[in-house]
Write a protein that holds these residues in place. Sequence first.
Motif, short mmCIF file in Angstrom:
data_model
loop_
_atom_site.label_atom_id
_atom_site.label_comp_id
_atom_site.label_asym_id
_atom_site.label_seq_id
_atom_site.Cartn_x
_atom_site.Cartn_y
_atom_site.Cartn_z
N PRO A 130 81.64 55.21 63.78
CA PRO A 130 80.87 56.39 64.22
C PRO A 130 81.73 57.58 64.62
CG PRO A 130 80.83 54.66 65.89
CD PRO A 130 81.46 54.06 64.68
N ARG A 131 83.04 57.38 64.76
CA ARG A 131 83.91 58.53 65.05
C ARG A 131 83.87 59.53 63.90
NH1 ARG A 131 89.55 55.72 66.23
NH2 ARG A 131 88.74 54.41 64.53
N TRP A 132 83.71 59.04 62.71
CA TRP A 132 83.72 59.91 61.53
C TRP A 132 82.39 59.94 60.80
CZ3 TRP A 132 87.97 56.06 61.20
CH2 TRP A 132 89.10 56.50 61.93
N TRP A 133 81.51 58.99 61.13
CA TRP A 133 80.25 58.90 60.41
C TRP A 133 79.10 58.80 61.41
CZ3 TRP A 133 81.44 59.81 55.54
CH2 TRP A 133 82.69 59.41 55.07
N PRO A 134 78.59 59.94 61.90
CA PRO A 134 77.42 59.89 62.79
C PRO A 134 76.26 59.16 62.11
CG PRO A 134 78.37 62.10 62.72
CD PRO A 134 79.04 61.32 61.64
N GLU A 135 75.53 58.40 62.89
CA GLU A 135 74.46 57.55 62.34
C GLU A 135 74.98 56.80 61.11
OE1 GLU A 135 70.27 59.38 62.65
OE2 GLU A 135 71.58 61.09 62.20
N PRO A 136 75.97 55.95 61.32
CA PRO A 136 76.69 55.37 60.19
C PRO A 136 75.85 54.55 59.22
CG PRO A 136 77.28 54.26 62.24
CD PRO A 136 76.50 55.47 62.61
N GLU A 137 74.74 53.98 59.69
CA GLU A 137 73.92 53.16 58.79
C GLU A 137 72.94 54.00 57.97
OE1 GLU A 137 74.32 50.04 58.21
OE2 GLU A 137 75.80 49.63 59.76
N ARG A 138 72.87 55.29 58.27
CA ARG A 138 71.92 56.16 57.57
C ARG A 138 72.48 56.61 56.22
NH1 ARG A 138 70.72 62.29 59.08
NH2 ARG A 138 69.08 62.75 57.56
N PHE A 139 71.64 56.55 55.21
CA PHE A 139 72.01 57.00 53.87
C PHE A 139 71.79 58.51 53.80
CE2 PHE A 139 70.56 57.45 49.27
CZ PHE A 139 71.84 57.34 48.73
N ASN A 140 72.87 59.27 53.82
CA ASN A 140 72.77 60.72 53.94
C ASN A 140 73.78 61.41 53.02
OD1 ASN A 140 72.45 63.37 54.70
ND2 ASN A 140 73.50 63.14 56.67
N PRO A 141 73.39 61.73 51.78
CA PRO A 141 74.31 62.38 50.85
C PRO A 141 74.80 63.75 51.31
CG PRO A 141 72.47 61.40 49.67
CD PRO A 141 72.12 61.35 51.13
N ASP A 142 74.13 64.38 52.30
CA ASP A 142 74.60 65.67 52.79
C ASP A 142 75.96 65.55 53.47
OD1 ASP A 142 72.55 67.36 51.91
OD2 ASP A 142 71.27 66.77 53.59
N ARG A 143 76.38 64.34 53.80
CA ARG A 143 77.73 64.16 54.37
C ARG A 143 78.81 64.65 53.40
NH1 ARG A 143 77.00 60.06 58.45
NH2 ARG A 143 75.29 58.62 57.93
N TRP A 144 78.44 64.76 52.12
CA TRP A 144 79.44 65.07 51.11
C TRP A 144 79.46 66.54 50.73
CZ3 TRP A 144 82.95 61.61 50.95
CH2 TRP A 144 82.62 60.35 51.47
N HIS A 145 78.74 67.36 51.51
CA HIS A 145 78.92 68.81 51.36
C HIS A 145 80.38 69.12 51.71
CE1 HIS A 145 78.79 73.10 52.28
NE2 HIS A 145 77.68 73.15 51.55
N PRO A 146 81.05 69.98 50.95
CA PRO A 146 82.48 70.23 51.20
C PRO A 146 82.83 70.55 52.64
CG PRO A 146 81.81 71.26 49.15
CD PRO A 146 80.56 70.72 49.78
N ASP A 147 81.97 71.30 53.33
CA ASP A 147 82.26 71.65 54.73
C ASP A 147 82.26 70.43 55.63
OD1 ASP A 147 82.41 74.28 53.96
OD2 ASP A 147 80.38 74.79 54.63
N GLU A 148 81.37 69.47 55.35
CA GLU A 148 81.31 68.25 56.15
C GLU A 148 82.47 67.32 55.80
OE1 GLU A 148 79.25 67.36 58.67
OE2 GLU A 148 78.62 69.45 58.54
N ALA A 149 82.74 67.18 54.52
CA ALA A 149 83.82 66.28 54.09
C ALA A 149 85.17 66.73 54.63
CB ALA A 149 83.85 66.19 52.57
N ALA A 150 85.37 68.05 54.76
CA ALA A 150 86.65 68.58 55.22
C ALA A 150 86.94 68.22 56.68
CB ALA A 150 86.69 70.09 55.04
N LYS A 151 85.93 67.85 57.44
CA LYS A 151 86.12 67.53 58.85
C LYS A 151 86.70 66.12 59.07
CE LYS A 151 82.08 70.32 60.16
NZ LYS A 151 80.71 70.26 60.75
#
Length: 221
Positions: A128-149
């Motif tokens: 969860p340090r890097w993946w909020p709501e880690p069990e949730r299937f959320n492709p928006d995590r892969w927006h470049p701005d999110e991935a860069a964090k």
Amino acid sequence: MLLLAQDESDNAHMTDKQVRDEALTLLIAGHETTANALTWTWYLLSQNPEVEARMHAEIDSALAGNLPGFDDVGKLPYTSGVFAESLRLYPPAWAIGRRAREDYSIGGYAIPAKSILLMSPWVVHRDPRWWPEPERFNPDRWHPDEAAKRPKFAYFPFGGGARVCIGERFAWAEGVLVLATIAQRWKMRLVPGHPVETRAVITLRPKNGMKMTLEPRAAKS
């Protein structure tokens, strides 16, 4: 081809064991892993219709009914995010081993030379340090701005370093293109009551298979 291959420098041939090992590696690393990844992806899409609808909209807009080719991968960022998020939750290579070449220490632990270390994408991909709501299937995590964090190795479905999977770039293109090709025409739905459990062997497989039905997509207006 493997049986006939020979070393040009000394005309040496592979032994039967070498041929067997090469064929098995090709089958597992180049085919079975991708099949597992796509199986879990279709399952996740069947459980998340809002994600599926966004993916369909992108595919319809980008491809306009045409079969996708390699040049189309860059036009499908959300579809790529769907595949990436599936690999996060269900990485086919759920554990990756490395041997220490020399004595090493990390995090207060001493690792003697020749020790074998296991790293698990399954575990790290749910931190969860890097993946909020880690069990949730959320492709928006892969927006470049999110991935860069995120730190580089918060995500490593293909391993990393000098021994990173040689087929990684091919697998990304293959996964996205297969998704886009099938999803233009079809939806997949989990058979009601079918038990979905993981089986962690060499790769991460569905323990009971993944029984699904195909549904044709509604005609475009």
